[in-house]
Design an enzyme around this catalytic site. Structure first.
Site, mmCIF file in Angstrom:
data_model
loop_
_atom_site.group_PDB
_atom_site.id
_atom_site.type_symbol
_atom_site.label_atom_id
_atom_site.label_comp_id
_atom_site.label_asym_id
_atom_site.label_seq_id
_atom_site.Cartn_x
_atom_site.Cartn_y
_atom_site.Cartn_z
ATOM 1 N N LYS A 1 0.856 -1.188 0.000
ATOM 2 C CA LYS A 1 0.000 0.000 0.000
ATOM 3 C C LYS A 1 0.891 1.236 0.000
ATOM 4 O O LYS A 1 1.780 1.348 0.858
ATOM 5 C CB LYS A 1 -0.851 0.025 1.263
ATOM 6 C CG LYS A 1 -2.062 -0.854 1.221
ATOM 7 C CD LYS A 1 -2.946 -0.462 2.399
ATOM 8 C CE LYS A 1 -4.068 -1.418 2.635
ATOM 9 N NZ LYS A 1 -4.805 -1.045 3.861
ATOM 10 N N ARG B 1 -7.591 -9.666 4.341
ATOM 11 C CA ARG B 1 -6.694 -8.586 4.728
ATOM 12 C C ARG B 1 -7.316 -7.677 5.791
ATOM 13 O O ARG B 1 -6.599 -6.973 6.501
ATOM 14 C CB ARG B 1 -6.302 -7.805 3.471
ATOM 15 C CG ARG B 1 -5.056 -6.998 3.664
ATOM 16 C CD ARG B 1 -4.502 -6.562 2.312
ATOM 17 N NE ARG B 1 -3.481 -5.561 2.535
ATOM 18 C CZ ARG B 1 -2.523 -5.281 1.667
ATOM 19 N NH1 ARG B 1 -2.449 -5.897 0.530
ATOM 20 N NH2 ARG B 1 -1.637 -4.369 1.945
#
Ligand code: ADP
Ligand code: ZN
Length: 358
Positions: A143, A241
């Site tokens: 990310k 996740r």
């Protein structure tokens, strides 16, 4: 030295966990198909400590090195700072094979990753995280983002690194408060996925707080393995996740209500994990002892359990605006025991209020 291999659908890479690893980055990079120019992104605190060692290692491996040094802190996760990286990259003639290297904590990793994802539609990206938080969390998983004035992490991309080099000895200079913040994320892995690991942490608390490199290396390695497994199964955060968000729902609210200055991310997560534990217990999902064990480990690591003076109502108002909300309900990650969690949307306001009032 340990290695963790991260295997994703279209891409795989290795995380090297090695004391003294910063001086081996150049040699490790030479195993990859990269050009000869590299750009280091770092901050003003980390630069004088580790940029010299990294630059020497790159130069010895035949790379020409450029560097951008930003101000420490969240303010550098900005399009302005990204633009400074682009300007340096363009003026030094970096091409599509030239790696951008993040040397620093989560801020530098997010900024450099965002720049790597977008410069020339994507160039190789290398992570050399120097905070415990970045070593166990943000450097794995892909990310990247910068902030917008209207909200944090709103502009970004999923972009995986080509190589991660974790040097636990770099934590020797980390301020105590930052070390403890990283330990909150470490404890999180124990709660969501591994009861034995949680027990190991309790036994290793003293060694972790005094930063014994061998103990840190083992613990960091296990966190990277756990995160790599979860990310490999759910690269873009659709279901599994979400487990990584344990403690983050209330945690983000605590950070935000404190204006991002009173509690740092790890402290918010510690308070959030404790709150999630209390909610779980309140709903009959876990035992009273499970919450007690969690409380003990958080306290042992010098982390806060509550945010005194924060009104439950202020926190709840923030929760209602959390961006992870779907169809008006929050996905709560709650514990069913140490090492096990479940996701539920059925949490009543009164259960939240009760937990936050403790
Ligand atoms: P995080 O990794 O916690 O998201 P930052 O990137 O903001 O956050 O890093 C936290 C602070 O620690 C910053 O002020 C940064 O300059 C500093 N820092 C990072 N790594 C080290 C280190 N190894 N030694 C000393 N200070 C460091
Ligand atoms: Zn986190």
């Amino acid at each position: 030295m340990a290695e963790v291999r991260v295997n994703l659908e279209a891409h795989s890479y290795t995380i090297h966990i090695m004391p003294g690893g910063i001086s081996h980055v150049g040699a490790l990079m030479r195993r990859l198909p990269l050009g000869d120019k590299a750009l280091i992104v770092t901050d003003e605190n980390v630069c004088p400590l580790y940029a010299g060692t990294l630059t020497d290692s790159l130069t010895a491996a035949g790379f020409t090195v450029a560097m951008v040094t930003v101000k420490p802190g969240e303010g550098s996760k900005s399009l302005t700072a990204a633009n400074a990286v682009f300007t340096e990259a363009i003026s030094k003639g970096l091409d599509r094979k030239s790696p951008i290297i993040a040397l620093g904590g989560g801020v530098v990793g997010d900024l450099a990753g965002f720049a790597a994802a977008t410069y020339l539609r994507g160039v190789p990206f290398i992570q050399v995280p120097t905070t415990l938080l970045a070593q166990v969390d943000s450097s794995v998983g892909g990310k990247t983002a910068v902030n917008h004035e209207l909200g944090k992490n709103l502009i970004g991309a999923f972009y995986q690194p080509n190589l991660v080099v974790i040097d636990p000895t770099a934590l020797e200079t980390l301020p105590d408060r930052e070390l403890k913040a990283g330990l909150a994320e470490v404890i999180k892995y124990g709660v969501i996925a591994d009861q034995n690991f949680f027990a190991d942490l309790a036994a290793a608390a003293a060694a972790l707080l005094t930063r014994e490199p061998a103990v840190l290396a083992t613990v960091i390695g296990r966190c990277c393995e756990l995160k790599a497994e979860i990310v490999a199964q759910d690269e873009r955060e659709s279901s599994l996740r979400m487990l990584l968000n344990f403690g983050h729902t209330v945690g983000h609210a605590v950070e935000a209500v404190g204006g991002y200055s009173e509690y740092n991310h790890g402290e918010g997560v510690a308070i959030g994990m404790h709150a999630a534990g209390l909610i779980s217990k309140g709903m009959g999902l876990c035992k009273h002892e499970d919450v007690e064990i969690l409380q003990q480990l958080l306290s042992r690591m010098g982390l806060p359990l509550t945010a005194p003076g924060y009104s439950p109502q202020a926190l709840i108002s923030y929760l209602q605006r959390d961006k992870k909300m779907e169809s008006g309900k929050i996905n709560w990650v709650l514990m069913t025991g140490i090492g096990q969690v479940k996701i539920t949307r059925e949490v009543t306001d009164s259960a939240i209020k009760e937990a936050l009032a403790q």
